[in-house]
Structure formats: C-alpha cells, structure tokens
Design an enzyme around this catalytic site. Structure first.
Site, PDB file in Angstrom:
ATOM      1  N   GLY A  84     -15.452   3.351   3.902  1.00  0.00           N
ATOM      2  CA  GLY A  84     -14.026   3.660   3.822  1.00  0.00           C
ATOM      3  C   GLY A  84     -13.380   3.277   2.509  1.00  0.00           C
ATOM      4  O   GLY A  84     -12.173   3.446   2.339  1.00  0.00           O
ATOM      5  N   GLN A  85     -14.152   2.760   1.543  1.00  0.00           N
ATOM      6  CA  GLN A  85     -13.550   2.341   0.267  1.00  0.00           C
ATOM      7  C   GLN A  85     -13.219   3.570  -0.584  1.00  0.00           C
ATOM      8  O   GLN A  85     -14.032   4.489  -0.708  1.00  0.00           O
ATOM      9  CB  GLN A  85     -14.509   1.421  -0.500  1.00  0.00           C
ATOM     10  CG  GLN A  85     -13.867   0.827  -1.753  1.00  0.00           C
ATOM     11  CD  GLN A  85     -14.742  -0.198  -2.451  1.00  0.00           C
ATOM     12  OE1 GLN A  85     -15.917  -0.337  -2.152  1.00  0.00           O
ATOM     13  NE2 GLN A  85     -14.159  -0.905  -3.408  1.00  0.00           N
ATOM     14  N   HIS A 127     -10.359  -5.407  -3.134  1.00  0.00           N
ATOM     15  CA  HIS A 127      -9.029  -5.606  -2.544  1.00  0.00           C
ATOM     16  C   HIS A 127      -9.143  -5.907  -1.060  1.00  0.00           C
ATOM     17  O   HIS A 127     -10.101  -5.512  -0.404  1.00  0.00           O
ATOM     18  CB  HIS A 127      -8.136  -4.385  -2.772  1.00  0.00           C
ATOM     19  CG  HIS A 127      -8.734  -3.101  -2.280  1.00  0.00           C
ATOM     20  ND1 HIS A 127      -9.658  -2.389  -3.016  1.00  0.00           N
ATOM     21  CD2 HIS A 127      -8.558  -2.420  -1.133  1.00  0.00           C
ATOM     22  CE1 HIS A 127     -10.007  -1.302  -2.339  1.00  0.00           C
ATOM     23  NE2 HIS A 127      -9.365  -1.301  -1.179  1.00  0.00           N
ATOM     24  N   HIS A 138      -6.930  -5.678   2.587  1.00  0.00           N
ATOM     25  CA  HIS A 138      -5.784  -5.096   3.291  1.00  0.00           C
ATOM     26  C   HIS A 138      -5.195  -6.118   4.255  1.00  0.00           C
ATOM     27  O   HIS A 138      -5.937  -6.769   5.001  1.00  0.00           O
ATOM     28  CB  HIS A 138      -6.225  -3.897   4.142  1.00  0.00           C
ATOM     29  CG  HIS A 138      -6.784  -2.748   3.369  1.00  0.00           C
ATOM     30  ND1 HIS A 138      -6.054  -1.626   3.070  1.00  0.00           N
ATOM     31  CD2 HIS A 138      -8.017  -2.526   2.853  1.00  0.00           C
ATOM     32  CE1 HIS A 138      -6.810  -0.764   2.409  1.00  0.00           C
ATOM     33  NE2 HIS A 138      -8.011  -1.285   2.267  1.00  0.00           N
ATOM     34  N   ASP A 182       0.862  -1.182   0.000  1.00  0.00           N
ATOM     35  CA  ASP A 182       0.000   0.000   0.000  1.00  0.00           C
ATOM     36  C   ASP A 182       0.899   1.232   0.000  1.00  0.00           C
ATOM     37  O   ASP A 182       1.822   1.344   0.808  1.00  0.00           O
ATOM     38  CB  ASP A 182      -0.909  -0.019   1.250  1.00  0.00           C
ATOM     39  CG  ASP A 182      -2.046   0.988   1.146  1.00  0.00           C
ATOM     40  OD1 ASP A 182      -1.773   2.193   0.958  1.00  0.00           O
ATOM     41  OD2 ASP A 182      -3.214   0.581   1.259  1.00  0.00           O
TER      42      ASP A 182
HETATM   43  P1  AMP Z   1      -9.694   1.347   0.244  1.00  0.00           P
HETATM   44  O1  AMP Z   1      -9.798   2.668   0.934  1.00  0.00           O
HETATM   45  O2  AMP Z   1     -10.088   0.174   1.059  1.00  0.00           O
HETATM   46  O3  AMP Z   1     -10.393   1.437  -1.070  1.00  0.00           O
HETATM   47  O4  AMP Z   1      -8.153   1.094  -0.006  1.00  0.00           O
HETATM   48  C1  AMP Z   1      -7.450   1.609  -1.071  1.00  0.00           C
HETATM   49  C2  AMP Z   1      -6.017   1.593  -0.646  1.00  0.00           C
HETATM   50  O5  AMP Z   1      -5.226   1.814  -1.781  1.00  0.00           O
HETATM   51  C3  AMP Z   1      -5.657   2.671   0.379  1.00  0.00           C
HETATM   52  O6  AMP Z   1      -5.150   2.066   1.542  1.00  0.00           O
HETATM   53  C4  AMP Z   1      -4.606   3.502  -0.347  1.00  0.00           C
HETATM   54  O7  AMP Z   1      -3.577   3.888   0.519  1.00  0.00           O
HETATM   55  C5  AMP Z   1      -4.090   2.536  -1.396  1.00  0.00           C
HETATM   56  N1  AMP Z   1      -3.570   3.146  -2.611  1.00  0.00           N
HETATM   57  C6  AMP Z   1      -4.082   4.181  -3.307  1.00  0.00           C
HETATM   58  N2  AMP Z   1      -3.339   4.409  -4.405  1.00  0.00           N
HETATM   59  C7  AMP Z   1      -2.359   3.481  -4.411  1.00  0.00           C
HETATM   60  C8  AMP Z   1      -1.264   3.182  -5.283  1.00  0.00           C
HETATM   61  N3  AMP Z   1      -1.034   3.888  -6.391  1.00  0.00           N
HETATM   62  N4  AMP Z   1      -0.440   2.165  -4.967  1.00  0.00           N
HETATM   63  C9  AMP Z   1      -0.648   1.438  -3.839  1.00  0.00           C
HETATM   64  N5  AMP Z   1      -1.655   1.672  -2.979  1.00  0.00           N
HETATM   65  C10 AMP Z   1      -2.504   2.672  -3.256  1.00  0.00           C
END
Ligand code: AMP
Length: 144
Positions: free
Chosen positions: A100-101, A107, A109, A37
């Site tokens: 929170g998405q 995906h 975490h 992340d």
């Molecule tokens: P969510 O909020 O569950 O949709 O998680 C999306 C996650 O993607 C967040 O934890 C962000 O920090 C992560 N994220 C956003 N852009 C990138 C990126 N370019 N590379 C890796 N992680 C990312």
C-alpha cells in the site's frame, strides 16, 4: 516499487521538507515533521516523517532514528486524541507498493477512528486545504 531501491529526492515528502510543496503543518521538532494527509482516510489523518532521513521505508531506516520518529508519533497521536476525541486511533506504516505504499520517504499514518464511521479509501478524495489548515491548528494546539 519494491522494498529495495534508491531514495528519490523528488518524492513529495522530500519536496514538503524542502518547502517546495505546501503542507498543513501540525508539529515539527529537530527530528520529525508532522502534517495533515491531503487525501485523508478520516478527519484528522496526520502523517509523521523523519526530517533528516533518506529512508524509503522502515527497513532502510537507521535504528536510532526510529526512536525519535516514534516519540514524535506518540506526541502527535496524543494531540489528535486531545483535539478530536476519537474512539480509537490507527497508527500504521506501509513498506512497498504491494503493502500500500505510494510515497517513498518513510512515514507513519495517525488515523483517528470513531465508532460507526467507516475508514475512507486509502488515497481517495483530496481534502479542502482550508479545512486541513484548521484541523492542523486544532491538533497543534494540543501538542505537549
Ligand atoms: P502511503 O500510501 O503509505 O505511501 O501514504 C502516502 C500518503 O501520502 C497517502 O495517505 C496520501 O494521501 C498522502 N499524500 C500524498 N500526497 C500528499 C501531499 N501532497 N500532502 C499530504 N499528503 C499527501
């Protein structure tokens, strides 16, 4: 973004899967791709995503794909444990903006936790790409 909608091929994780955006890769098989992340909530925060999916969230996904996704999640979680020796590991997944998405490709975490270390804010500061690469290599070395 609500729970319903159309998959957007321009989302960040679709770009990463196409190789149009960089990512610190941890693990990949026929079904899943795992990478660091970029805005980690803890050191060693990894994301695991299905590779051949147009599911925006858990509700959209084909049930059969969830099995291979979770197998990948378990492999990565075990590797995170072996590489970083955390005291606990959060495995979580958000559906819809109110939950929170922020990225609309399904995906999961994997977030290591240590006693006495507070969880960072979701999507806060960007990590140093070189540090992420080093962590990715450390975790990748423990994939079995
Ligand atoms: P969510 O909020 O569950 O949709 O998680 C999306 C996650 O993607 C967040 O934890 C962000 O920090 C992560 N994220 C956003 N852009 C990138 C990126 N370019 N590379 C890796 N992680 C990312």
């Amino acid at each position: 973004m609500s729970l319903d909608g159309t998959y957007d091929d321009g989302n960040i994780f679709a770009k990463i899967l196409r190789g149009d955006m960089p990512a610190a890769r941890v693990f990949e098989d026929d079904h899943v791709f795992a990478f660091m992340d970029a805005f980690p909530q803890a050191r060693g925060h990894v994301l695991v995503i299905p590779k051949h999916s147009r599911a925006r969230n858990l509700l959209d996904e084909e049930p059969e794909r969830l099995a291979t996704l979770m197998q990948g999640v378990q492999r990565v979680t075990r590797a995170v444990r072996a590489a970083l020796s955390p005291d606990g590991i959060v495995v979580t997944q958000f559906n819809g903006a109110p939950a929170g998405q922020t990225v609309y490709h399904l995906h999961v975490h994997v977030i290591p936790r240590w006693e006495g270390v507070a969880l960072g804010r979701h999507g806060a500061g960007m990590a140093d790409p070189e540090e992420l690469k080093a962590l990715a290599a450390q975790i990748a070395a423990q994939i079995s």
